[in-house]
Design a protein around this motif. Structure first.
Motif, PDB file in Angstrom:
ATOM      1  N   LYS A  60      -0.844  27.221  21.202  1.00 60.01           N
ATOM      2  CA  LYS A  60       0.209  28.226  21.244  1.00 60.01           C
ATOM      3  C   LYS A  60       1.419  27.759  20.427  1.00 60.01           C
ATOM      4  O   LYS A  60       1.559  26.586  20.123  1.00 60.01           O
ATOM      5  CB  LYS A  60       0.618  28.488  22.691  1.00 60.01           C
ATOM      6  N   LYS A  61       2.290  28.712  20.097  1.00 58.82           N
ATOM      7  CA  LYS A  61       3.503  28.390  19.351  1.00 58.82           C
ATOM      8  C   LYS A  61       4.566  27.949  20.356  1.00 58.82           C
ATOM      9  O   LYS A  61       5.233  28.777  20.984  1.00 58.82           O
ATOM     10  CB  LYS A  61       3.964  29.592  18.527  1.00 58.82           C
ATOM     11  N   GLY A  66       7.466  26.514  20.016  1.00 53.72           N
ATOM     12  CA  GLY A  66       8.844  26.913  19.724  1.00 53.72           C
ATOM     13  C   GLY A  66       9.151  28.314  20.203  1.00 53.72           C
ATOM     14  O   GLY A  66      10.250  28.590  20.708  1.00 53.72           O
ATOM     15  N   THR A  67       8.189  29.220  20.082  1.00 52.69           N
ATOM     16  CA  THR A  67       8.374  30.587  20.562  1.00 52.69           C
ATOM     17  C   THR A  67       8.514  30.620  22.075  1.00 52.69           C
ATOM     18  O   THR A  67       9.345  31.351  22.627  1.00 52.69           O
ATOM     19  CB  THR A  67       7.188  31.470  20.129  1.00 52.69           C
ATOM     20  N   LEU A  68       7.708  29.810  22.769  1.00 51.62           N
ATOM     21  CA  LEU A  68       7.792  29.751  24.228  1.00 51.62           C
ATOM     22  C   LEU A  68       9.150  29.210  24.668  1.00 51.62           C
ATOM     23  O   LEU A  68       9.681  29.629  25.697  1.00 51.62           O
ATOM     24  CB  LEU A  68       6.673  28.865  24.774  1.00 51.62           C
ATOM     25  N   ASP A 108      11.982  29.656  23.003  1.00 52.08           N
ATOM     26  CA  ASP A 108      12.911  30.773  22.793  1.00 52.08           C
ATOM     27  C   ASP A 108      12.804  31.809  23.909  1.00 52.08           C
ATOM     28  O   ASP A 108      13.793  32.447  24.267  1.00 52.08           O
ATOM     29  CB  ASP A 108      12.638  31.445  21.446  1.00 52.08           C
ATOM     30  N   GLU A 109      11.613  31.956  24.449  1.00 50.65           N
ATOM     31  CA  GLU A 109      11.386  32.937  25.511  1.00 50.65           C
ATOM     32  C   GLU A 109      11.703  32.391  26.898  1.00 50.65           C
ATOM     33  O   GLU A 109      11.583  33.104  27.888  1.00 50.65           O
ATOM     34  CB  GLU A 109       9.916  33.402  25.485  1.00 50.65           C
ATOM     35  N   HIS A 137      13.520  23.502  26.685  1.00 52.99           N
ATOM     36  CA  HIS A 137      13.874  23.021  25.353  1.00 52.99           C
ATOM     37  C   HIS A 137      14.039  21.506  25.331  1.00 52.99           C
ATOM     38  O   HIS A 137      13.715  20.849  24.341  1.00 52.99           O
ATOM     39  CB  HIS A 137      15.155  23.698  24.864  1.00 52.99           C
TER      40      HIS A 137
END
Length: 474
Positions: free
Chosen positions: A295-296, A298-300, A302-303, A308
């Motif tokens: 999975k991405k 970085g996208t997770l 952001d969501e 982080h």
């Protein structure tokens, strides 16, 4: 600046502007059989490095005429065979991460825990004594197999050459590595290779699929538990961190960790200690963390679905494993290696991969990457006649556009339906196509585990079996 007479005894360079710290480190390393040179400034350290060879360098972050990061960069560039570790202030994890990114192989926090320090020094000595990994004629390291003899990262493509070069560099570090790549590209093999080429090669390699552990058991599985700490805890049980002591813990599908476990994992990585469930005291652990997911991440982040701070802690170094469609030149070598392994395992002659089969493979997009190639060839090997494997034996699905990012999220798009088709034929065939894409994507996401794929799709295992049969999906 203090210099010692050279001898065959391994030497270390200690750089710190605090005399007490220098004396403590000299005493500790001396008891490990190391001769020590000391420097209180960046300039003194650089002068010693120009005239001496060291098996290890320990440097403080703050120096009178510069920073430890400057020294790390110097050593990484000019003296790459000398492992350098950073001494950071307690709780200053940003500095530790910066040091690792600059090329430090590890770090230790003040006040210095002597047990942690000794483990760090031993890893550094193992690293400086370990020869570079031998390679065969194709440039592949002689690596331990993930599941059978002879398994290794195959391929002569530029993408694989670059990957192997980067892996060789990160293997000499203790920094956490995040391995990114689609399902089936070989992320675990990359992790095993990094472990095998590093200072921890003699220690255990412990892989864990984070998505396969029930949330309520995660803390116990990772950190262990004491007898009587909960119902069913009939004896003390070590966790995955203890099992990986002195070696590498590989967190596969790390994106599947719940937020509550992410907090505890972050602390274990930062403090290099764990507390088993029901225990009163923490236990020091010496473990290198490698992680991966398809999975991405970085996208997770952001969501808000992945912390982080944990992301930046495990993603000190990122390695991207290329998908098979970006390294098509490697297909012949990969196919021959897989067929040779199958022939040996089944005690059958090595089959010929005919040109029509090779051409068909070269045109296919391989959404499941190397794992899918293995599945295709294993099936073809079972179905092929004695004269070898033909294109028809491969039973390749028709190349299709990528499936929806989320199974079940596809929407009917009228533009995708040919207006020349009758309404009675277009709608059912279109819905069947949507189902096929969603099911194939769920299978790939879950490594062809049908139980987990059914759960992702929101249907029963029995319903999935029915649809697989109906759609002709093997």
């Amino acid at each position: 600046m203090t210099a010692h007479i050279r001898s065959s005894q391994a030497s270390a360079l200690i750089v710190d502007d605090e005399r007490d710290i220098r004396e403590l480190l000299v005493l500790t390393l001396g008891r490990m059989g190391l001769r020590c040179d000391t420097a209180s400034s960046l300039g003194d350290a650089r002068a010693l490095l120009r005239h001496n060879q060291y098996a290890l360098c320990l440097t403080d972050m703050r120096l009178a005429d510069g920073t430890g990061i400057d020294l790390v960069k110097d050593i990484t560039q000019l003296y790459p065979d000398t492992p350098v570790a950073m001494i950071t202030a307690f709780g200053n994890q940003e500095a530790a991460v910066d040091a690792l990114k600059a090329g430090a192989f590890d770090f230790v926090s003040k006040p210095v825990d002597l047990g942690v320090l000794r483990g760090l020094v031993q890893n550094a000595l193992d690293l400086s004594e370990k020869p570079r990994a031998a390679t065969d004629a194709t440039g592949n390291g002689n690596l331990p197999p993930p599941g059978g003899p002879g398994a290794r990262l195959l391929g002569r493509s530029p993408a694989m050459d670059e990957l192997r070069s980067t892996m060789s560099k990160v293997a000499r570090s203790q920094a956490p590595v995040y391995i990114a790549g689609e399902s089936g590209v070989g992320k675990e093999l990359v992790a095993r290779t990094i472990h095998a080429e590093g200072a921890r090669a003699d220690g255990p390699f412990v892989p864990v699929n984070c998505g396969a552990i029930p949330a309520e058991l995660m803390e116990s599985e990772f950190f262990g538990h004491k007898k009587g700490s909960f119902t069913g805890a009939h004896a003390d049980k070590p966790g995955l961190f203890q099992a990986a002591q002195g070696g590498t813990l590989f967190l596969d599908e790390v994106a599947e960790l719940p937020l509550s476990m992410q907090v505890k994992l972050l602390r274990a990585i930062q403090e290099k200690s764990i507390r088993p469930v029901g225990a009163n005291a923490e236990i020091l652990v010496d473990v290198r963390i490698l992680s991966a997911t398809h999975k991405k991440l970085g996208t997770l982040v952001d969501e808000g679905r992945f912390r982080h701070d944990l992301y930046y802690r495990i993603n000190v170094i990122e390695l991207r494993v290329p998908p098979l469609r970006e390294r098509r030149d490697d297909l012949p070598q990969l196919a021959n290696a897989i067929l040779a392994r199958l022939a040996t395992a089944q005690q059958r002659p090595l089959p010929t991969l005919h040109s029509d089969a090779s051409d068909a493979l070269s045109r296919y997009n391989f959404p499941g990457n190397v794992r899918e190639l293995e599945n295709i060839l294993e099936r073809a090997f079972a179905l092929a006649d004695d004269d070898g494997i033909r294109a028809t034996d491969l039973r390749l699905p028709e190349n299709r556009p990528s499936a929806p990012a989320q199974a079940g999220a596809a929407q009917l798009n009228p533009s995708m339906i040919d207006p020349r088709e009758s309404a009675s034929s277009a709608l059912p065939s279109f819905i069947e196509e949507i189902e096929r894409k969603a099911i194939e994507q769920a299978l790939q996401d879950n490594r062809f585990n049908k139980t987990r794929a059914a759960a992702q799709l929101g249907i029963t295992f029995r319903a999935l079996r029915y649809k697989l049969k109906k759609l002709g999906i093997d």
